[in-house]
Design an enzyme around this catalytic site. Structure first.
Site, PDB file in Angstrom:
ATOM      1  CG  HIS A  94      -2.019   1.015   1.092  1.00 40.59           C
ATOM      2  ND1 HIS A  94      -1.800   2.363   1.320  1.00 40.59           N
ATOM      3  CD2 HIS A  94      -3.312   0.902   0.710  1.00 40.59           C
ATOM      4  CE1 HIS A  94      -2.935   3.016   1.089  1.00 40.59           C
ATOM      5  NE2 HIS A  94      -3.861   2.154   0.722  1.00 40.59           N
ATOM      6  CD  GLU A 164      -5.337   1.289  -3.020  1.00 40.87           C
ATOM      7  OE1 GLU A 164      -6.506   1.142  -2.644  1.00 40.87           O
ATOM      8  OE2 GLU A 164      -4.432   1.641  -2.260  1.00 40.87           O
TER       9      GLU A 164
HETATM   10  P1  13P Z   1      -9.993   5.900  -0.183  1.00 44.65           P
HETATM   11  O1  13P Z   1     -11.055   4.976  -0.708  1.00 44.65           O
HETATM   12  O2  13P Z   1     -10.347   6.492   1.147  1.00 44.65           O
HETATM   13  O3  13P Z   1      -9.531   6.898  -1.188  1.00 44.65           O
HETATM   14  O4  13P Z   1      -8.718   4.962   0.123  1.00 44.65           O
HETATM   15  C1  13P Z   1      -8.286   4.095  -0.858  1.00 44.65           C
HETATM   16  C2  13P Z   1      -7.257   3.188  -0.294  1.00 44.65           C
HETATM   17  O5  13P Z   1      -6.153   3.600   0.001  1.00 44.65           O
HETATM   18  C3  13P Z   1      -7.622   1.780  -0.091  1.00 44.65           C
HETATM   19  O6  13P Z   1      -6.511   1.008   0.201  1.00 44.65           O
END
Ligand code: 13P
Length: 251
Positions: A94, A164
């Site tokens: 992450h 992400e």
């Molecule tokens: P948000 O959905 O709050 O933008 O966060 C995304 C995230 O980092 C999930 O791992």
């Protein structure tokens, strides 16, 4: 089957809130179990209480794991401990962990620890920023190469991959990615995977989207963005919104 994975990050604060959130998420998971695999990833300290209150089919995951089993690692938790807690999944890579020091090499070591303990990895990748020339693709390619470099298809197939884009994550993000931006990246990732493992295997590998995903944009991420589900932060803490999100993607 779609995935809906809640990364609770550093929330909620109290046991009573955790129990309430698990119970409400249990209901959502049950309601949509035919089409959606729902998983919650609470802070490690709450894994036992979540485990106690969770009901099939809701899954449970940890938000991280130590890269080695050495005992002298203040503040970290090992893959054995996660296994012992009853969790089945673990988020690694992450961007908030990478920002605190996790390198691609760390993420790879963490992945190895998870395979050793038969835990399912949820691997996050994504670029920090975008540029007109497409250099951000090489950042993502490096991440992919480290993760899949020497992995046999049997292991690679076990990974739940989450794209992400770092710039789209959290309350301070300017915006979510557009479904078109997501689509470009899922094509790029699938091409990488299919070059390495063949089209049939690559097609079966789930690629989720994460970064300001919500009940309003989710459908277009699935349809136009070709995502196989979502890794969500803020919305996973709000059962009403989570329910609405599950409902839209179930249709
Ligand atoms: P948000 O959905 O709050 O933008 O966060 C995304 C995230 O980092 C999930 O791992």
């Amino acid at each position: 089957m779609l995935y809906l994975i809640g990364n609770w990050k550093m929330a909620p604060e109290k046991n009573i809130q955790v129990i309430d959130l698990v119970k409400k998420t249990n209901e959502i998971a049950k309601l949509y179990k035919k089409s959606i695999t729902t998983i919650v990833c609470p802070p490690a300290v709450f894994l036992p209480i979540v485990k106690k209150n969770i009901k099939v089919p809701l899954g449970i995951g940890s938000q991280g794991v130590a890269a080695s089993d050495a005992v002298a690692q203040t503040g970290l938790i090992s893959a054995s401990m996660i296994k012992e807690s009853g969790a089945q999944y673990v988020i690694i890579g992450h961007s908030e962990m990478r920002a605190r020091g996790d390198s691609n090499a760390n993420v790879k070591d963490q992945l190895t620890r998870l395979f050793e303990k038969k835990l399912t990895p949820i691997v996050c990748i994504g670029e920090k920023t975008r540029d007109e020339q497409g250099w951000y693709l090489s950042e993502v390619k490096d991440q992919l190469e480290t993760v899949y470099g020497d992995l046999a298809p049997l292991q690679a197939k076990k990974i739940i991959l989450a794209y992400e884009p770092v710039w789209a994550i959290g309350a301070q993000a300017d915006r979510a990615a557009t479904p078109a931006e997501c689509r470009e990246m899922t094509i790029f990732i699938r091409k990488f995977l299919s070059d390495k493992y063949g089209e049939k295997i690559a097609k079966a590998m789930p690629i989720l989207y994460g970064g300001s995903a919500d009940e309003f944009n989710a459908k277009s991420f699935l349809e136009e963005g070709t995502a196989d589900g979502f890794l969500i932060g803020r919305v996973s803490l709000d059962p009403k919104r989570l329910g609405a999100l599950a409902k839209t993607i179930n249709k």
